[in-house]
Motif scaffolding. Sequence first.
Motif, PDB file in Angstrom:
ATOM      1  N   GLU A  79     -14.289   7.746  -0.043  1.00  0.00           N
ATOM      2  CA  GLU A  79     -13.210   7.515  -0.991  1.00  0.00           C
ATOM      3  C   GLU A  79     -12.316   6.379  -0.504  1.00  0.00           C
ATOM      4  OE1 GLU A  79     -11.354  11.337  -1.222  1.00  0.00           O
ATOM      5  OE2 GLU A  79     -12.584  11.941  -2.938  1.00  0.00           O
ATOM      6  N   VAL A  80     -11.803   5.640  -1.445  1.00  0.00           N
ATOM      7  CA  VAL A  80     -10.901   4.540  -1.110  1.00  0.00           C
ATOM      8  C   VAL A  80      -9.641   4.694  -1.949  1.00  0.00           C
ATOM      9  CG1 VAL A  80     -12.751   2.951  -0.470  1.00  0.00           C
ATOM     10  CG2 VAL A  80     -11.948   3.026  -2.845  1.00  0.00           C
ATOM     11  N   ARG A  81      -8.542   4.190  -1.441  1.00  0.00           N
ATOM     12  CA  ARG A  81      -7.303   4.235  -2.208  1.00  0.00           C
ATOM     13  C   ARG A  81      -7.212   2.995  -3.087  1.00  0.00           C
ATOM     14  NH1 ARG A  81      -2.457   2.830   2.087  1.00  0.00           N
ATOM     15  NH2 ARG A  81      -3.335   0.904   2.905  1.00  0.00           N
ATOM     16  N   VAL A  82      -6.540   3.138  -4.206  1.00  0.00           N
ATOM     17  CA  VAL A  82      -6.402   2.041  -5.159  1.00  0.00           C
ATOM     18  C   VAL A  82      -4.948   1.974  -5.624  1.00  0.00           C
ATOM     19  CG1 VAL A  82      -8.799   2.160  -5.950  1.00  0.00           C
ATOM     20  CG2 VAL A  82      -7.044   3.543  -7.077  1.00  0.00           C
ATOM     21  N   PRO A  83      -4.511   0.817  -6.102  1.00  0.00           N
ATOM     22  CA  PRO A  83      -3.126   0.685  -6.571  1.00  0.00           C
ATOM     23  C   PRO A  83      -2.848   1.575  -7.769  1.00  0.00           C
ATOM     24  CG  PRO A  83      -4.091  -1.464  -6.142  1.00  0.00           C
ATOM     25  CD  PRO A  83      -5.209  -0.479  -6.077  1.00  0.00           C
ATOM     26  N   ALA A  84      -1.616   2.056  -7.846  1.00  0.00           N
ATOM     27  CA  ALA A  84      -1.223   2.911  -8.965  1.00  0.00           C
ATOM     28  C   ALA A  84      -0.777   2.102 -10.177  1.00  0.00           C
ATOM     29  CB  ALA A  84      -0.102   3.853  -8.527  1.00  0.00           C
ATOM     30  N   ASP A  85      -0.250   0.908  -9.948  1.00  0.00           N
ATOM     31  CA  ASP A  85       0.311   0.131 -11.065  1.00  0.00           C
ATOM     32  C   ASP A  85      -0.054  -1.353 -10.964  1.00  0.00           C
ATOM     33  OD1 ASP A  85       1.746  -0.192  -8.750  1.00  0.00           O
ATOM     34  OD2 ASP A  85       3.716  -0.192  -9.725  1.00  0.00           O
ATOM     35  N   PRO A  86      -1.333  -1.699 -10.926  1.00  0.00           N
ATOM     36  CA  PRO A  86      -1.702  -3.113 -10.787  1.00  0.00           C
ATOM     37  C   PRO A  86      -1.368  -3.919 -12.038  1.00  0.00           C
ATOM     38  CG  PRO A  86      -3.641  -1.788 -11.243  1.00  0.00           C
ATOM     39  CD  PRO A  86      -2.516  -0.822 -11.044  1.00  0.00           C
ATOM     40  N   ALA A  87      -0.866  -5.127 -11.817  1.00  0.00           N
ATOM     41  CA  ALA A  87      -0.579  -6.057 -12.912  1.00  0.00           C
ATOM     42  C   ALA A  87      -1.141  -7.417 -12.517  1.00  0.00           C
ATOM     43  CB  ALA A  87       0.921  -6.151 -13.167  1.00  0.00           C
ATOM     44  N   ALA A  88      -1.962  -8.000 -13.369  1.00  0.00           N
ATOM     45  CA  ALA A  88      -2.652  -9.251 -13.043  1.00  0.00           C
ATOM     46  C   ALA A  88      -1.683 -10.432 -13.016  1.00  0.00           C
ATOM     47  CB  ALA A  88      -3.766  -9.510 -14.039  1.00  0.00           C
ATOM     48  N   LEU A  89      -1.739 -11.197 -11.936  1.00  0.00           N
ATOM     49  CA  LEU A  89      -0.998 -12.459 -11.860  1.00  0.00           C
ATOM     50  C   LEU A  89      -1.863 -13.622 -12.348  1.00  0.00           C
ATOM     51  CD1 LEU A  89       0.838 -12.194  -8.409  1.00  0.00           C
ATOM     52  CD2 LEU A  89       1.838 -11.989 -10.682  1.00  0.00           C
ATOM     53  N   MET A  90      -3.127 -13.590 -12.006  1.00  0.00           N
ATOM     54  CA  MET A  90      -4.066 -14.607 -12.495  1.00  0.00           C
ATOM     55  C   MET A  90      -5.468 -14.009 -12.518  1.00  0.00           C
ATOM     56  SD  MET A  90      -4.282 -17.200  -9.184  1.00  0.00           S
ATOM     57  CE  MET A  90      -2.520 -17.487  -9.108  1.00  0.00           C
TER      58      MET A  90
END
Length: 285
Positions: A79-90
Amino acid sequence: DSCYDTTRRGYGFRVTNGPIVSNVNCSMYFETPNPELYFVVRLNSIKLAKIGKSCPAFTVYQFSTWREDPVPDELRGSEVRVPADPAALMHCNCSNYLEKCSDLQFDETKSPGLKIMLTYNPDDKARTVNRKEAFDVTISSFMRGASFTCKEGYFLCWHYKYRCLPESLLCDNYDNCFDNSDEFAYSCTGRIAGMILPTFVVMLLALIVVLAIIIWAAVVLIRRRIANKNLARNEWGEVIKTSDYPPADDPGMPGSMSYPMESLPHAGSSAVFEDIGGSTSKPMM
């Protein structure tokens, strides 16, 4: 370096990968030690050529925290952790990277303390070997400051005057200001007491000026005190010289008395003296 969920913690990074030989999804995470700092990400170069039906993509996200529940990773078997609130910059892929992801394009996180995630998706189920994609990215941290001012320990970029870089990013052979001012010869002429030479010279001159002002103020104060003492002494001398009182032996001086020599007592005569207490002394013989 590893291309999974390990988080790199620091003030600046240079991320290069090319030509890419790995054919799996790649995610890299970055965070700054100081929550007051922003991140700026610049694409120094990128190549995402289409191979067959696959269209590789490269995306930069900002996020503030991690999901509480980790996500299974089939390739790693864990298992890996992932961001809860990712927002794309590019976001760049095989069809738009030439237009939308030109070299030297950059973007900044919208708030201080946000983390960065870089992802590469080859979109290649066949896992073609020796792929030719490549990217070169610079990630720099900075503190936002008013124009022309930065707090101690930070360097003001010359062109982007709101960016105050940590001095640890100066003269590291990477263009972290994106105008090369942090690598300019004027900024990299050596360090004294942990400061770049121009900063040290300015601080030294400021210290000399402050010391000169203190010495000047002390000299003025001492001279003023001496002048006041001399003035008081001269005024007292003038008072003595201009006094209207006659000398103590002046017969006309109030309270003075004179006697003829023959009226004073002499040896062999008796005289009576009365002191202030009212007692009477014996006659002198």
